[in-house]
Design a protein around this motif. Structure first.
Motif, PDB file in Angstrom:
ATOM      1  N   PRO A 108       0.808  -1.227   0.000  1.00  0.00           N
ATOM      2  CA  PRO A 108       0.000   0.000   0.000  1.00  0.00           C
ATOM      3  C   PRO A 108       0.839   1.274   0.000  1.00  0.00           C
ATOM      4  N   ALA A 109       2.006   1.251   0.660  1.00  0.00           N
ATOM      5  CA  ALA A 109       2.875   2.432   0.640  1.00  0.00           C
ATOM      6  C   ALA A 109       3.371   2.713  -0.772  1.00  0.00           C
ATOM      7  N   LEU A 110       3.744   1.673  -1.487  1.00  0.00           N
ATOM      8  CA  LEU A 110       4.236   1.841  -2.856  1.00  0.00           C
ATOM      9  C   LEU A 110       3.131   2.308  -3.801  1.00  0.00           C
ATOM     10  N   ILE A 111       1.901   1.837  -3.574  1.00  0.00           N
ATOM     11  CA  ILE A 111       0.792   2.226  -4.458  1.00  0.00           C
ATOM     12  C   ILE A 111       0.318   3.641  -4.165  1.00  0.00           C
ATOM     13  N   PHE A 135      -9.311   0.858   3.772  1.00  0.00           N
ATOM     14  CA  PHE A 135      -9.145   1.959   2.813  1.00  0.00           C
ATOM     15  C   PHE A 135      -8.942   1.408   1.404  1.00  0.00           C
ATOM     16  N   MET A 136      -8.114   0.363   1.277  1.00  0.00           N
ATOM     17  CA  MET A 136      -7.854  -0.225  -0.035  1.00  0.00           C
ATOM     18  C   MET A 136      -9.118  -0.854  -0.617  1.00  0.00           C
ATOM     19  N   LEU A 137      -9.876  -1.545   0.222  1.00  0.00           N
ATOM     20  CA  LEU A 137     -11.127  -2.154  -0.252  1.00  0.00           C
ATOM     21  C   LEU A 137     -12.124  -1.096  -0.714  1.00  0.00           C
ATOM     22  N   ILE A 138     -12.252  -0.020   0.048  1.00  0.00           N
ATOM     23  CA  ILE A 138     -13.156   1.071  -0.334  1.00  0.00           C
ATOM     24  C   ILE A 138     -12.706   1.704  -1.647  1.00  0.00           C
ATOM     25  N   ASP A 139     -11.382   1.865  -1.791  1.00  0.00           N
ATOM     26  CA  ASP A 139     -10.836   2.440  -3.013  1.00  0.00           C
ATOM     27  C   ASP A 139     -11.142   1.557  -4.227  1.00  0.00           C
ATOM     28  N   ALA A 146      -5.842  -6.507  -0.139  1.00  0.00           N
ATOM     29  CA  ALA A 146      -6.570  -5.904   0.983  1.00  0.00           C
ATOM     30  C   ALA A 146      -7.200  -6.970   1.859  1.00  0.00           C
ATOM     31  N   VAL A 147      -7.738  -8.013   1.241  1.00  0.00           N
ATOM     32  CA  VAL A 147      -8.354  -9.108   2.011  1.00  0.00           C
ATOM     33  C   VAL A 147      -7.300  -9.823   2.854  1.00  0.00           C
ATOM     34  N   ILE A 148      -6.137 -10.103   2.264  1.00  0.00           N
ATOM     35  CA  ILE A 148      -5.055 -10.758   3.000  1.00  0.00           C
ATOM     36  C   ILE A 148      -4.579  -9.873   4.150  1.00  0.00           C
ATOM     37  N   ALA A 149      -4.455  -8.563   3.882  1.00  0.00           N
ATOM     38  CA  ALA A 149      -4.012  -7.630   4.927  1.00  0.00           C
ATOM     39  C   ALA A 149      -5.018  -7.575   6.070  1.00  0.00           C
ATOM     40  N   ALA A 150      -6.308  -7.578   5.739  1.00  0.00           N
ATOM     41  CA  ALA A 150      -7.341  -7.567   6.782  1.00  0.00           C
ATOM     42  C   ALA A 150      -7.278  -8.846   7.606  1.00  0.00           C
ATOM     43  N   ALA A 151      -7.084  -9.988   6.931  1.00  0.00           N
ATOM     44  CA  ALA A 151      -6.974 -11.262   7.649  1.00  0.00           C
ATOM     45  C   ALA A 151      -5.757 -11.263   8.562  1.00  0.00           C
ATOM     46  N   ALA A 152      -4.656 -10.689   8.089  1.00  0.00           N
ATOM     47  CA  ALA A 152      -3.439 -10.619   8.905  1.00  0.00           C
ATOM     48  C   ALA A 152      -3.667  -9.767  10.145  1.00  0.00           C
ATOM     49  N   SER A 153      -4.362  -8.632   9.977  1.00  0.00           N
ATOM     50  CA  SER A 153      -4.594  -7.746  11.121  1.00  0.00           C
ATOM     51  C   SER A 153      -5.497  -8.410  12.151  1.00  0.00           C
ATOM     52  N   LEU A 154      -6.527  -9.112  11.685  1.00  0.00           N
ATOM     53  CA  LEU A 154      -7.439  -9.783  12.617  1.00  0.00           C
ATOM     54  C   LEU A 154      -6.732 -10.912  13.359  1.00  0.00           C
ATOM     55  N   ARG A 155      -5.824 -11.593  12.660  1.00  0.00           N
ATOM     56  CA  ARG A 155      -5.087 -12.661  13.329  1.00  0.00           C
ATOM     57  C   ARG A 155      -4.155 -12.098  14.399  1.00  0.00           C
ATOM     58  N   MET A 156      -3.567 -10.931  14.127  1.00  0.00           N
ATOM     59  CA  MET A 156      -2.686 -10.301  15.112  1.00  0.00           C
ATOM     60  C   MET A 156      -3.446  -9.884  16.363  1.00  0.00           C
ATOM     61  N   LEU A 157      -4.725  -9.578  16.211  1.00  0.00           N
ATOM     62  CA  LEU A 157      -5.526  -9.145  17.353  1.00  0.00           C
ATOM     63  C   LEU A 157      -5.989 -10.312  18.209  1.00  0.00           C
ATOM     64  N   LEU A 186      -6.073  -7.488  -8.067  1.00  0.00           N
ATOM     65  CA  LEU A 186      -4.839  -7.661  -7.318  1.00  0.00           C
ATOM     66  C   LEU A 186      -4.862  -6.837  -6.037  1.00  0.00           C
ATOM     67  N   THR A 187      -5.314  -5.583  -6.151  1.00  0.00           N
ATOM     68  CA  THR A 187      -5.400  -4.710  -4.974  1.00  0.00           C
ATOM     69  C   THR A 187      -6.425  -5.244  -3.975  1.00  0.00           C
ATOM     70  N   GLY A 188      -7.576  -5.702  -4.488  1.00  0.00           N
ATOM     71  CA  GLY A 188      -8.609  -6.236  -3.610  1.00  0.00           C
ATOM     72  C   GLY A 188      -8.155  -7.488  -2.881  1.00  0.00           C
ATOM     73  N   ALA A 189      -7.461  -8.381  -3.596  1.00  0.00           N
ATOM     74  CA  ALA A 189      -6.955  -9.601  -2.966  1.00  0.00           C
ATOM     75  C   ALA A 189      -5.943  -9.263  -1.883  1.00  0.00           C
TER      76      ALA A 189
END
Length: 253
Positions: free
Chosen positions: A31-34, A241-245, A105-116, A100-103
């Motif tokens: 996301p930083a690069l995009i 944010f990425m999913l909304i975008d 975002a889904v992986i990033a969301a899953a990673a964040s939920l797992r960290m919590l 690609l961006t949507g996929a």
């Protein structure tokens, strides 16, 4: 703000997170690069593989020096992901940017939920299931190759729960798996890598490597649980944010 300065700041922050958390920090590279540096999704995932490879190899050396890498277990786990990582790297070049961006975002969301989620303590000995280990290694390789993420947030629990490593060894060994998968995916994206803006990617990667060393020192001073929670919420916000975008781009013009 200049592109070079943005690359240095972004790389430093991501390296800091990677060093402090031991896994998952590099997921913010795409996301930083995009969104900050203007890369296309395909170029961003390719550049992220370069950054992930550089930081993982550096961290792998430090963990190997401390005796925290299980070379045989990690090598077999990584071998299962070699072909999927290479195939994922090839497939990603032909995927629509929104998909690609949507996929990602889904992986990033899953990673964040797992960290919590509270992490389970590693057992002294767990039954190793070769079939499940191979399948998990292959899945991790595919994710790395396609989305340009190291996958430490997936590799560490897999090495604990599937391969039976203790947590410290799992963190060190995950870096071996990530390095191998990232190199395989990069080899499949040779043409795309040659077209990268190295004036941005090189300082980004350098700042990430330096930031990772500072992250290790930060982890010694601040509660690991608190750091992981803060990062997880930031990552979840970025994923949303990425999913909304993506949905906005797909909507009626």
């Amino acid at each position: 703000m200049s592109t070079l300065l943005l690359a240095l700041i972004s790389g430093g922050v991501i390296g800091l997170a990677l060093g402090a958390l031991g896994g998952g920090g590099s997921v913010l590279a795409v996301p930083a690069l995009i969104y900050l540096l203007g890369f296309t999704p395909v170029a961003a995932t390719t550049a992220s593989l370069v950054i992930v490879t550089a930081t993982s190899l550096t961290a792998l050396y430090a963990h190997a020096r401390d005796g925290n890498v299980r070379w045989r277990s990690g090598g077999l786990f990584a071998a299962a992901g070699l072909l999927p990582a290479a195939l994922g790297g090839v497939v990603a070049a032909d995927l629509p940017p929104a998909l690609l961006t949507g996929a990602f975002a889904v992986i990033a969301a899953a990673a964040s939920l797992r960290m919590l989620r509270p992490s389970a303590a590693a057992l002294d000995a767990l039954p190793v299931r070769p079939g499940r280990a191979a399948g998990t290694g292959a899945g991790l390789g595919a994710v790395t190759g396609m989305l340009g993420v190291g996958g430490g947030f997936l590799a560490v629990p897999a090495l604990v729960n599937v391969v039976g490593l203790r947590m410290r060894a799992a963190v060190g060994t995950s870096l071996l798996v990530i390095s191998v998968n990232s190199l395989a995916a990069l080899a499949a994206r040779t043409g795309a890598a040659e077209q990268l803006d190295w004036a941005v990617v090189a300082p980004f990667a350098g700042a990430a490597i330096l930031g990772a060393w500072d992250g290790k020192r930060l982890a010694a001073k601040v509660s690991g649980g608190a750091l992981r929670q803060v990062f997880a919420y930031v990552l979840l916000a970025v994923a949303l944010f990425m999913l909304i975008d993506v949905l906005a781009r797909l909507g009626p013009s």
